[in-house]
Design a protein around this motif. Structure first.
Motif, PDB file in Angstrom:
ATOM      1  N   LEU B  54       0.813  -0.997  -0.029  1.00 37.40           N
ATOM      2  CA  LEU B  54       0.032   0.047   0.100  1.00 37.40           C
ATOM      3  C   LEU B  54       0.878   1.229   0.128  1.00 37.40           C
ATOM      4  O   LEU B  54       0.528   2.267  -0.761  1.00 37.40           O
ATOM      5  CB  LEU B  54      -0.766  -0.062   1.194  1.00 37.40           C
ATOM      6  N   TRP B  55       1.966   1.305   0.794  1.00 38.62           N
ATOM      7  CA  TRP B  55       2.834   2.438   1.043  1.00 38.62           C
ATOM      8  C   TRP B  55       3.459   2.641  -0.266  1.00 38.62           C
ATOM      9  O   TRP B  55       3.476   3.756  -0.837  1.00 38.62           O
ATOM     10  CB  TRP B  55       3.869   2.091   2.116  1.00 38.62           C
ATOM     11  N   GLU B  56       4.216   1.691  -0.921  1.00 35.25           N
ATOM     12  CA  GLU B  56       4.918   1.828  -2.350  1.00 35.25           C
ATOM     13  C   GLU B  56       3.885   2.388  -3.124  1.00 35.25           C
ATOM     14  O   GLU B  56       4.310   3.170  -3.940  1.00 35.25           O
ATOM     15  CB  GLU B  56       5.457   0.481  -2.560  1.00 35.25           C
ATOM     16  N   THR B  57       2.717   1.824  -3.269  1.00 38.48           N
ATOM     17  CA  THR B  57       1.743   2.401  -4.260  1.00 38.48           C
ATOM     18  C   THR B  57       1.358   3.560  -4.025  1.00 38.48           C
ATOM     19  O   THR B  57       1.362   4.520  -4.945  1.00 38.48           O
ATOM     20  CB  THR B  57       0.401   1.483  -4.300  1.00 38.48           C
ATOM     21  N   LYS B  60       4.280   6.121  -5.080  1.00 36.17           N
ATOM     22  CA  LYS B  60       4.666   6.081  -6.413  1.00 36.17           C
ATOM     23  C   LYS B  60       3.460   6.709  -7.169  1.00 36.17           C
ATOM     24  O   LYS B  60       3.828   7.283  -8.110  1.00 36.17           O
ATOM     25  CB  LYS B  60       4.705   4.568  -6.881  1.00 36.17           C
ATOM     26  N   LEU B  61       2.393   6.741  -6.595  1.00 32.92           N
ATOM     27  CA  LEU B  61       1.450   7.342  -7.524  1.00 32.92           C
ATOM     28  C   LEU B  61       1.009   8.854  -7.208  1.00 32.92           C
ATOM     29  O   LEU B  61       0.437   9.860  -7.529  1.00 32.92           O
ATOM     30  CB  LEU B  61      -0.067   6.833  -7.031  1.00 32.92           C
ATOM     31  N   PRO B  71       9.458   5.604  -0.469  1.00 36.02           N
ATOM     32  CA  PRO B  71       8.834   4.187  -0.753  1.00 36.02           C
ATOM     33  C   PRO B  71       9.655   3.351  -0.286  1.00 36.02           C
ATOM     34  O   PRO B  71      10.957   3.395  -0.145  1.00 36.02           O
ATOM     35  CB  PRO B  71       8.789   4.207  -2.161  1.00 36.02           C
ATOM     36  N   PRO B  72       9.084   1.899   0.111  1.00 34.66           N
ATOM     37  CA  PRO B  72      10.002   0.869   0.353  1.00 34.66           C
ATOM     38  C   PRO B  72      11.117   0.655  -0.281  1.00 34.66           C
ATOM     39  O   PRO B  72      12.260   0.134  -0.068  1.00 34.66           O
ATOM     40  CB  PRO B  72       8.841  -0.238   0.645  1.00 34.66           C
ATOM     41  N   SER B  73      11.000   0.731  -1.741  1.00 36.39           N
ATOM     42  CA  SER B  73      11.821   0.462  -2.624  1.00 36.39           C
ATOM     43  C   SER B  73      13.165   1.243  -2.428  1.00 36.39           C
ATOM     44  O   SER B  73      14.391   0.900  -2.435  1.00 36.39           O
ATOM     45  CB  SER B  73      11.454   0.614  -4.064  1.00 36.39           C
ATOM     46  N   ALA B  74      12.963   2.846  -2.032  1.00 33.37           N
ATOM     47  CA  ALA B  74      14.333   3.632  -1.904  1.00 33.37           C
ATOM     48  C   ALA B  74      14.617   2.875  -0.484  1.00 33.37           C
ATOM     49  O   ALA B  74      16.085   3.461  -0.472  1.00 33.37           O
ATOM     50  CB  ALA B  74      13.638   4.955  -1.990  1.00 33.37           C
ATOM     51  N   LEU B  75      13.866   2.619   0.382  1.00 36.64           N
ATOM     52  CA  LEU B  75      14.421   2.372   1.751  1.00 36.64           C
ATOM     53  C   LEU B  75      15.469   1.261   1.479  1.00 36.64           C
ATOM     54  O   LEU B  75      16.687   1.084   1.986  1.00 36.64           O
ATOM     55  CB  LEU B  75      13.644   2.071   2.671  1.00 36.64           C
ATOM     56  N   GLY B 249      18.590  16.287   6.601  1.00 42.02           N
ATOM     57  CA  GLY B 249      17.195  16.168   5.813  1.00 42.02           C
ATOM     58  C   GLY B 249      16.964  14.600   5.026  1.00 42.02           C
ATOM     59  O   GLY B 249      16.414  14.407   4.053  1.00 42.02           O
ATOM     60  N   ARG B 250      17.877  13.601   5.659  1.00 41.31           N
ATOM     61  CA  ARG B 250      17.704  12.287   5.133  1.00 41.31           C
ATOM     62  C   ARG B 250      16.541  11.379   5.729  1.00 41.31           C
ATOM     63  O   ARG B 250      16.894  10.808   6.685  1.00 41.31           O
ATOM     64  CB  ARG B 250      19.106  11.495   5.140  1.00 41.31           C
ATOM     65  N   VAL B 251      15.438  11.580   5.270  1.00 37.93           N
ATOM     66  CA  VAL B 251      14.273  11.030   5.948  1.00 37.93           C
ATOM     67  C   VAL B 251      14.562   9.428   5.628  1.00 37.93           C
ATOM     68  O   VAL B 251      14.255   8.562   6.686  1.00 37.93           O
ATOM     69  CB  VAL B 251      13.020  11.113   5.256  1.00 37.93           C
ATOM     70  N   ASP B 252      15.077   8.915   4.709  1.00 41.67           N
ATOM     71  CA  ASP B 252      15.334   7.536   4.541  1.00 41.67           C
ATOM     72  C   ASP B 252      16.328   7.114   5.533  1.00 41.67           C
ATOM     73  O   ASP B 252      16.142   5.985   6.100  1.00 41.67           O
ATOM     74  CB  ASP B 252      16.039   7.454   3.222  1.00 41.67           C
TER      75      ASP B 252
END
Ligand SMILES: Nc1ncnc2c1ncn2[C@@H]1O[C@H](COP(=O)(O)OP(=O)(O)O)[C@@H](O)[C@H]1O
Ligand SMILES: [Mg+2]
Lengths: 237, 293
Positions: B54-57, B60-61, B71-75, B249-252
């Protein structure tokens, strides 16, 4: 009697404001098995606890000439975190489950197969047998047993009666055991003491040893039952 | 008796409920049990997986800005970079060591002091009120004092974690020893046990279930106090990664640190819980799940 292992001359024992025991006197010598009989709540457990030194508030005198005392409580009171073998070896020290005497006693009470069980895995009768083995392991000179056979079936009960009586006679131990069953008292003891339901001296003192024949036993049984039925009417003794 | 024996021969399954998490624990492994465990684990994973998708979607949207909620993929790629450079491992290692050391110091002291206070009446009257008062101090209130006293290196962090882990273990030891069944203690007295033997052979084992609960509470507090200490003054550790992420500023980075803390907290609690199950296998506890059914 001289050479007694235990001499009790209890004037009064209270729980709070209530007197539970009064004017209780008896002695136990080597090879003697004294049965304490009485209605529920008359103070049998309290008397054993007082003798064992677990209840210290009383007037009168309790003299021990026994070296070690073994106690079987009314409940098994096994340490839940110890195996059956370690529980039986408990009076000998830490982790004494491997002691040869432990193995021998487990065999005698029929618990060899359960040596590694935790108490939660035991039935009531098994737990009680473990508690009896624990009381015997330190080779006591005096045994105090509080309704030790109450949770056992007839066969096991008979076997443990023989075991206890045999040990007592072989090692010249003295024993006091509580029961509410006149037949058990007659089967196991050398003397029966009947306690009144109200605080006071024993209602009856019966020597069982001499009673060889069935009719003699029946007569003793009648006397015990009528004493128990007399409900607190103190009989001089 | 044979009925009892056959009952005992079947492996017992005890559902043990801990902090809302139901764990299925068995004394002996068997195939049926394996299925139950994996079914339970899958059920527990379903919700997080759904949330991740859900998070990724959503990100991404374009529902949420990626620099605020990566998004999870960036993490995953950030985590990969941090891991490859070795810094994720270093931060994790430093934090873990700090928690472990502080926890060991705090818990050991608490066991000693708790036993002493529970067993010696004059000591209880003397120190227990003080401890109750100190316990009421919020953890962060200690930080300035510790920094002033011990500077900004390891010492104040360890002391803070030790303080935080001390109180739950102290309380559990103190009350656990005070609640031991009189009937078991009498068995010891009757057997002529010395005070020392009574403590080691009856009181402490009987209090152990409560002490374990205290240890687990303490360990999770340990992680909390670690973050407090590292956020304020440190150059290493997951708390540092958190404050570094905020400042640059690196939220990741912040997310990676939070996830690592979650994993470490869960992992350390699982280890302690496994130990608890081993050590307390003798407990005769009710199966709450079955009792409710
Ligand atoms: N710890 C205690 N505090 C107060 N009263 C007690 C306590 N233990 C036993 N009693 C009382 O003493 C009496 C005798 O109890 P007990 O010795 O257990 O009887 P028995 O073993 O003959 O059934 C009972 O009336 C019981 O209520
Ligand atoms: Mg009783």
């Amino acid at each position: 009697m001289t050479g007694a292992l235990l001499a009790v001359k209890l004037k009064e024992k209270r729980h709070g404001a209530r007197t539970v025991l009064r004017d209780i006197a008896f002695e136990v010598g080597p090879s003697e098995i004294v049965a304490l009989l009485g209605t529920s709540g008359c103070g049998k457990s309290t008397l054993l606890r007082t003798i064992a030194g677990l209840d210290t508030q009383y007037t009168g005198e309790i003299r021990h000439d026994a070296g070690r005392t073994g106690f079987v409580f009314q409940e098994p009171r096994l340490m839940p975190w110890l195996s059956v073998a370690d529980n039986v070896g408990f009076p000998l020290g830490h982790a004494q489950g491997g002691h040869p005497r432990v193995a021998a006693l487990l065999e005698e009470v029929g618990l060899s197969h359960a040596a590694n069980y935790f108490p939660k895995q035991l039935s009531g009768g098994m737990a009680q047998r473990a508690a009896i083995a624990r009381a015997l392991v330190s080779q006591p000179d005096l045994l105090l047993l509080d309704e030790p056979f109450s949770a056992l079936d007839v066969l096991t009960k008979g076997r443990l009666h023989r075991l206890v009586r045999d040990l007592i006679q072989r090692h010249r131990i003295g024993a006091v055991f509580v029961t509410h069953d006149p037949d058990e008292a007659l089967a196991l003891s050398t003397r029966v003491l009947v306690m009144p339901s109200e605080p006071g001296p024993f209602l009856e003192r019966l020597d069982v040893d001499g009673a060889g024949t069935d009719s003699e036993r029946l007569a003793l049984r009648e006397r015990i039952l009528s004493a128990l039925a007399a409900h607190g009417e103190s009989v001089p003794c | 008796m044979s009925a009892t024996d056959s009952l005992l021969a079947t492996p017992s399954i005890a559902n043990i409920r801990t902090g809302g998490v139901t764990q299925i624990f068995a004394s002996r492994a068997n195939a049926k049990l394996g299925r139950v465990v994996s079914a339970g684990a899958l059920a527990g994973l379903a919700l997080p997986v759904l949330l991740l998708v859900l998070w990724e979607t959503v990100v991404k949207l374009g529902g949420v800005a990626a620099h605020q909620l990566p998004p999870p993929s960036a993490l995953v790629s950030t985590a990969w970079e941090l891991a490859a450079s070795g810094s994720l491992f270093r931060h994790t290692w430093v934090s873990t060591l700090r928690v472990l050391a502080g926890f060991l110091i705090g818990a050991t002291l608490a066991l000693l002091v708790g036993s002493l206070v529970a067993l010696v009446r004059p000591v209880e009257r003397l120190v227990d009120p003080t401890f109750q008062g100190l316990r009421a101090v919020p953890s962060l209130a200690w930080v300035p004092l510790l920094l002033l006293w011990f500077g900004i290196d390891e010492t104040p962090k360890l002391v803070l974690i030790a303080i935080g882990t001390f109180f739950p273990v102290y309380l559990a030891t103190f009350s656990g020893l005070g609640n031991v069944d009189r009937k078991l203690v009498e068995v010891g007295r009757q057997a002529g046990l010395s005070r020392n033997a009574l403590l080691w052979r009856i009181l402490l084992p009987a209090a152990l279930p409560g002490i374990f609960t205290g240890l687990r509470a303490a360990l999770s507090l340990g992680w909390m106090f670690l973050v407090a200490a590292e956020l304020i003054a440190s150059t290493q550790g997951l708390g540092y990664l958190l404050s570094d992420g905020r400042e640059t500023g690196r939220v990741d980075f912040v997310f990676i640190a939070i996830l690592s803390l979650a994993l470490l907290g869960k992992l350390s609690d699982s280890i302690l819980r496994a130990l608890e199950h081993r050590v307390l296998a003798w407990r005769d506890v009710a199966n709450l799940q079955e009792a409710q059914a």
